[in-house]
Scaffold this motif. Structure first.
Motif, PDB file in Angstrom:
ATOM      1  N   GLY A 117      62.032 -57.822  -9.754  1.00  0.00           N
ATOM      2  CA  GLY A 117      60.783 -57.323 -10.322  1.00  0.00           C
ATOM      3  C   GLY A 117      60.459 -58.106 -11.577  1.00  0.00           C
ATOM      4  O   GLY A 117      61.237 -58.962 -12.007  1.00  0.00           O
ATOM      5  N   VAL A 118      59.333 -57.805 -12.194  1.00  0.00           N
ATOM      6  CA  VAL A 118      58.942 -58.503 -13.419  1.00  0.00           C
ATOM      7  C   VAL A 118      59.762 -58.014 -14.603  1.00  0.00           C
ATOM      8  O   VAL A 118      60.260 -58.813 -15.402  1.00  0.00           O
ATOM      9  CB  VAL A 118      57.439 -58.286 -13.708  1.00  0.00           C
ATOM     10  CG1 VAL A 118      57.056 -58.925 -15.033  1.00  0.00           C
ATOM     11  CG2 VAL A 118      56.595 -58.858 -12.586  1.00  0.00           C
ATOM     12  N   GLU A 119      59.924 -56.709 -14.708  1.00  0.00           N
ATOM     13  CA  GLU A 119      60.601 -56.127 -15.864  1.00  0.00           C
ATOM     14  C   GLU A 119      62.112 -56.045 -15.697  1.00  0.00           C
ATOM     15  O   GLU A 119      62.841 -56.036 -16.691  1.00  0.00           O
ATOM     16  CB  GLU A 119      60.037 -54.730 -16.154  1.00  0.00           C
ATOM     17  CG  GLU A 119      58.554 -54.751 -16.520  1.00  0.00           C
ATOM     18  CD  GLU A 119      58.026 -53.362 -16.814  1.00  0.00           C
ATOM     19  OE1 GLU A 119      58.799 -52.391 -16.637  1.00  0.00           O
ATOM     20  OE2 GLU A 119      56.862 -53.252 -17.206  1.00  0.00           O
ATOM     21  N   HIS A 120      62.582 -55.972 -14.467  1.00  0.00           N
ATOM     22  CA  HIS A 120      64.023 -55.885 -14.252  1.00  0.00           C
ATOM     23  C   HIS A 120      64.414 -56.231 -12.820  1.00  0.00           C
ATOM     24  O   HIS A 120      63.549 -56.327 -11.941  1.00  0.00           O
ATOM     25  CB  HIS A 120      64.536 -54.482 -14.607  1.00  0.00           C
ATOM     26  CG  HIS A 120      63.918 -53.397 -13.790  1.00  0.00           C
ATOM     27  ND1 HIS A 120      63.013 -52.492 -14.290  1.00  0.00           N
ATOM     28  CD2 HIS A 120      64.062 -53.072 -12.469  1.00  0.00           C
ATOM     29  CE1 HIS A 120      62.639 -51.666 -13.334  1.00  0.00           C
ATOM     30  NE2 HIS A 120      63.264 -52.003 -12.219  1.00  0.00           N
ATOM     31  N   LEU A 121      65.703 -56.393 -12.625  1.00  0.00           N
ATOM     32  CA  LEU A 121      66.267 -56.590 -11.295  1.00  0.00           C
ATOM     33  C   LEU A 121      66.843 -55.254 -10.859  1.00  0.00           C
ATOM     34  O   LEU A 121      67.648 -54.646 -11.580  1.00  0.00           O
ATOM     35  CB  LEU A 121      67.377 -57.646 -11.339  1.00  0.00           C
ATOM     36  CG  LEU A 121      68.134 -57.893 -10.025  1.00  0.00           C
ATOM     37  CD1 LEU A 121      67.225 -58.616  -9.025  1.00  0.00           C
ATOM     38  CD2 LEU A 121      69.392 -58.718 -10.273  1.00  0.00           C
ATOM     39  N   ALA A 122      66.417 -54.756  -9.710  1.00  0.00           N
ATOM     40  CA  ALA A 122      66.924 -53.485  -9.192  1.00  0.00           C
ATOM     41  C   ALA A 122      68.107 -53.761  -8.271  1.00  0.00           C
ATOM     42  O   ALA A 122      68.057 -54.692  -7.461  1.00  0.00           O
ATOM     43  CB  ALA A 122      65.824 -52.744  -8.435  1.00  0.00           C
ATOM     44  N   VAL A 123      69.169 -52.953  -8.401  1.00  0.00           N
ATOM     45  CA  VAL A 123      70.363 -53.137  -7.580  1.00  0.00           C
ATOM     46  C   VAL A 123      70.801 -51.782  -7.022  1.00  0.00           C
ATOM     47  O   VAL A 123      70.899 -50.799  -7.760  1.00  0.00           O
ATOM     48  CB  VAL A 123      71.523 -53.740  -8.407  1.00  0.00           C
ATOM     49  CG1 VAL A 123      72.689 -54.111  -7.484  1.00  0.00           C
ATOM     50  CG2 VAL A 123      71.061 -54.967  -9.190  1.00  0.00           C
ATOM     51  N   VAL A 124      71.045 -51.757  -5.703  1.00  0.00           N
ATOM     52  CA  VAL A 124      71.508 -50.525  -5.046  1.00  0.00           C
ATOM     53  C   VAL A 124      72.792 -50.852  -4.284  1.00  0.00           C
ATOM     54  O   VAL A 124      72.836 -51.787  -3.494  1.00  0.00           O
ATOM     55  CB  VAL A 124      70.444 -49.985  -4.066  1.00  0.00           C
ATOM     56  CG1 VAL A 124      70.992 -48.749  -3.332  1.00  0.00           C
ATOM     57  CG2 VAL A 124      69.169 -49.618  -4.812  1.00  0.00           C
ATOM     58  N   GLY A 141      71.333 -49.292 -10.167  1.00  0.00           N
ATOM     59  CA  GLY A 141      71.373 -49.877 -11.506  1.00  0.00           C
ATOM     60  C   GLY A 141      70.274 -50.900 -11.703  1.00  0.00           C
ATOM     61  O   GLY A 141      69.591 -51.300 -10.745  1.00  0.00           O
ATOM     62  N   THR A 142      70.098 -51.332 -12.942  1.00  0.00           N
ATOM     63  CA  THR A 142      69.073 -52.322 -13.265  1.00  0.00           C
ATOM     64  C   THR A 142      69.596 -53.306 -14.308  1.00  0.00           C
ATOM     65  O   THR A 142      70.489 -52.990 -15.085  1.00  0.00           O
ATOM     66  CB  THR A 142      67.798 -51.667 -13.830  1.00  0.00           C
ATOM     67  OG1 THR A 142      68.145 -50.885 -14.993  1.00  0.00           O
ATOM     68  CG2 THR A 142      67.134 -50.773 -12.806  1.00  0.00           C
ATOM     69  N   VAL A 143      69.001 -54.476 -14.293  1.00  0.00           N
ATOM     70  CA  VAL A 143      69.244 -55.462 -15.344  1.00  0.00           C
ATOM     71  C   VAL A 143      67.873 -55.836 -15.889  1.00  0.00           C
ATOM     72  O   VAL A 143      67.050 -56.418 -15.165  1.00  0.00           O
ATOM     73  CB  VAL A 143      69.952 -56.734 -14.815  1.00  0.00           C
ATOM     74  CG1 VAL A 143      70.191 -57.707 -15.959  1.00  0.00           C
ATOM     75  CG2 VAL A 143      71.261 -56.384 -14.132  1.00  0.00           C
ATOM     76  N   LYS A 144      67.611 -55.482 -17.137  1.00  0.00           N
ATOM     77  CA  LYS A 144      66.296 -55.728 -17.715  1.00  0.00           C
ATOM     78  C   LYS A 144      66.087 -57.200 -18.067  1.00  0.00           C
ATOM     79  O   LYS A 144      67.015 -57.904 -18.440  1.00  0.00           O
ATOM     80  CB  LYS A 144      66.108 -54.865 -18.972  1.00  0.00           C
ATOM     81  CG  LYS A 144      66.003 -53.386 -18.674  1.00  0.00           C
ATOM     82  CD  LYS A 144      65.701 -52.597 -19.939  1.00  0.00           C
ATOM     83  CE  LYS A 144      65.536 -51.114 -19.626  1.00  0.00           C
ATOM     84  NZ  LYS A 144      65.242 -50.327 -20.848  1.00  0.00           N
ATOM     85  N   THR A 145      64.849 -57.618 -17.945  1.00  0.00           N
ATOM     86  CA  THR A 145      64.478 -58.980 -18.329  1.00  0.00           C
ATOM     87  C   THR A 145      64.642 -59.138 -19.840  1.00  0.00           C
ATOM     88  O   THR A 145      64.244 -58.274 -20.614  1.00  0.00           O
ATOM     89  CB  THR A 145      63.012 -59.265 -17.952  1.00  0.00           C
ATOM     90  OG1 THR A 145      62.853 -59.115 -16.544  1.00  0.00           O
ATOM     91  CG2 THR A 145      62.604 -60.660 -18.353  1.00  0.00           C
ATOM     92  N   ASN A 146      65.265 -60.229 -20.245  1.00  0.00           N
ATOM     93  CA  ASN A 146      65.449 -60.511 -21.671  1.00  0.00           C
ATOM     94  C   ASN A 146      65.230 -62.006 -21.888  1.00  0.00           C
ATOM     95  O   ASN A 146      66.140 -62.815 -21.719  1.00  0.00           O
ATOM     96  CB  ASN A 146      66.851 -60.094 -22.125  1.00  0.00           C
ATOM     97  CG  ASN A 146      66.997 -60.139 -23.638  1.00  0.00           C
ATOM     98  OD1 ASN A 146      66.370 -60.949 -24.318  1.00  0.00           O
ATOM     99  ND2 ASN A 146      67.838 -59.266 -24.179  1.00  0.00           N
ATOM    100  N   ALA A 147      64.014 -62.358 -22.249  1.00  0.00           N
ATOM    101  CA  ALA A 147      63.658 -63.769 -22.410  1.00  0.00           C
ATOM    102  C   ALA A 147      64.466 -64.433 -23.521  1.00  0.00           C
ATOM    103  O   ALA A 147      64.808 -65.619 -23.422  1.00  0.00           O
ATOM    104  CB  ALA A 147      62.161 -63.892 -22.709  1.00  0.00           C
ATOM    105  N   ASP A 148      64.791 -63.680 -24.571  1.00  0.00           N
ATOM    106  CA  ASP A 148      65.547 -64.246 -25.689  1.00  0.00           C
ATOM    107  C   ASP A 148      66.944 -64.689 -25.262  1.00  0.00           C
ATOM    108  O   ASP A 148      67.487 -65.658 -25.794  1.00  0.00           O
ATOM    109  CB  ASP A 148      65.665 -63.221 -26.823  1.00  0.00           C
ATOM    110  CG  ASP A 148      64.306 -62.892 -27.434  1.00  0.00           C
ATOM    111  OD1 ASP A 148      63.401 -63.754 -27.339  1.00  0.00           O
ATOM    112  OD2 ASP A 148      64.152 -61.788 -27.986  1.00  0.00           O
ATOM    113  N   LYS A 149      67.516 -63.978 -24.299  1.00  0.00           N
ATOM    114  CA  LYS A 149      68.858 -64.310 -23.820  1.00  0.00           C
ATOM    115  C   LYS A 149      68.837 -65.083 -22.502  1.00  0.00           C
ATOM    116  O   LYS A 149      69.883 -65.352 -21.919  1.00  0.00           O
ATOM    117  CB  LYS A 149      69.678 -63.024 -23.645  1.00  0.00           C
ATOM    118  CG  LYS A 149      69.939 -62.284 -24.953  1.00  0.00           C
ATOM    119  CD  LYS A 149      70.803 -61.053 -24.720  1.00  0.00           C
ATOM    120  CE  LYS A 149      71.101 -60.324 -26.031  1.00  0.00           C
ATOM    121  NZ  LYS A 149      71.940 -59.123 -25.808  1.00  0.00           N
ATOM    122  N   GLY A 150      67.628 -65.415 -22.046  1.00  0.00           N
ATOM    123  CA  GLY A 150      67.514 -66.175 -20.809  1.00  0.00           C
ATOM    124  C   GLY A 150      67.832 -65.365 -19.567  1.00  0.00           C
ATOM    125  O   GLY A 150      68.244 -65.923 -18.548  1.00  0.00           O
TER     126      GLY A 150
END
Length: 259
Positions: free
Chosen positions: A161-168, A206-215
């Motif tokens: 996704g744009v804001e995060h990666l969804a994981v099931v 779970g999710t992993v949020k987008t973080n442009a500062d950390k790449g």
């Protein structure tokens, strides 16, 4: 005074020109001339500026006073609900198709667990769960096109996704003694600073949020996370050892291993 003299005097008084008429006429003409001169000398007032905004507003409105058809309109609650249903339908269709693929690949390679990605949920965690449920649904032999059928195979599914990666993560009941669904997911998410959203014996999210500062970008981290999920299974002896021929069979989905 004789009568004739009186008549003569009366005739003279009537025939004589009126001396005041000419001056009065000239005075009126002069007055009109002065007024005309003042009018010409007076500065003309600037025309009031036209309101452009008003014209623009008028262009945006039709005869009924509503906005122009070309301008985007806010969707109605009915349209929003319809869009959700259409989206869910596409998600379930993708899940059903992917379930058949997983079942076939697992049976061919003797796999107990499988890691893959899906497109239609577009990072929506709830829709990703629906997609996994469609993968696990029992196939109906009466249907012309088979769907699902991979409920006996453990899996970890990723959706960008744009804001995060969804994981099931899903682990069948009969395999929970061999593998903890929560521990498996927590380990994979931990490699990218992700977070476990929901816990369960068979299914966790779970999710992993987008973080442009950390790449950290969903599309960028998806591949290494899929590989890490497979490596975790290998350490427990639940997944075949890596070799050159296995990569395409281990992961299904568009651009799972982009060039």
């Amino acid at each position: 005074m004789s009568r004739r003299q009186s008549e003569y005097d009366l005739w003279c008084s009537c025939a004589a020109p009126k001396k005041e008429a000419a001056p009065k006429k000239e005075a009126a003409a002069k007055k009109e001339k002065d007024a005309a001169a003042k009018k010409e000398a007076a500065p003309k007032k600037d025309a009031a500026p036209k309101k452009e905004s008003g014209k623009k507003e008028d262009k945006k409105k039709d005869k009924d006073g509503s906005k122009d058809k070309d301008e985007a309109k806010e969707p109605t609650p009915e349209e929003i609900e319809k869009a959700k249903k259409d989206k869910l339908k596409k998600v379930i269709k993708e899940g059903g198709k992917r379930g058949v693929e997983i079942e076939g690949a697992a049976d061919m390679g003797g796999l107990q667990f499988f890691c893959t990605s899906v497109d239609m949920p577009e990072g929506d965690l709830e829709l990703t769960v629906k997609c996994v449920e469609a993968m696990n649904a029992k196939s109906d032999p009466s249907e012309e096109e088979r769907k699902g059928g991979s409920g006996h195979i453990g899996k970890m599914v990723f959706s960008v996704g744009v804001e995060h990666l969804a994981v099931v993560a899903y682990v069948p009941t009969e395999k929970t003694k061999e593998l903890s669904c929560e521990e498996w997911l927590a380990h994979v998410l931990g490699t990218q600073g992700g977070k476990v959203e929901t816990k369960g014996k068979e299914l966790c999210t779970g999710t992993v949020k987008t973080n442009a500062d950390k790449g950290v970008f969903p599309l960028k981290i998806r591949e290494p996370m899929i590989l890490e999920a497979n490596n975790y299974l290998r350490k427990k002896g639940l997944f075949p050892e890596d070799n050159d021929d296995d990569d395409d069979e281990c992961v299904f989905g568009d651009d799972d291993f982009p060039a």
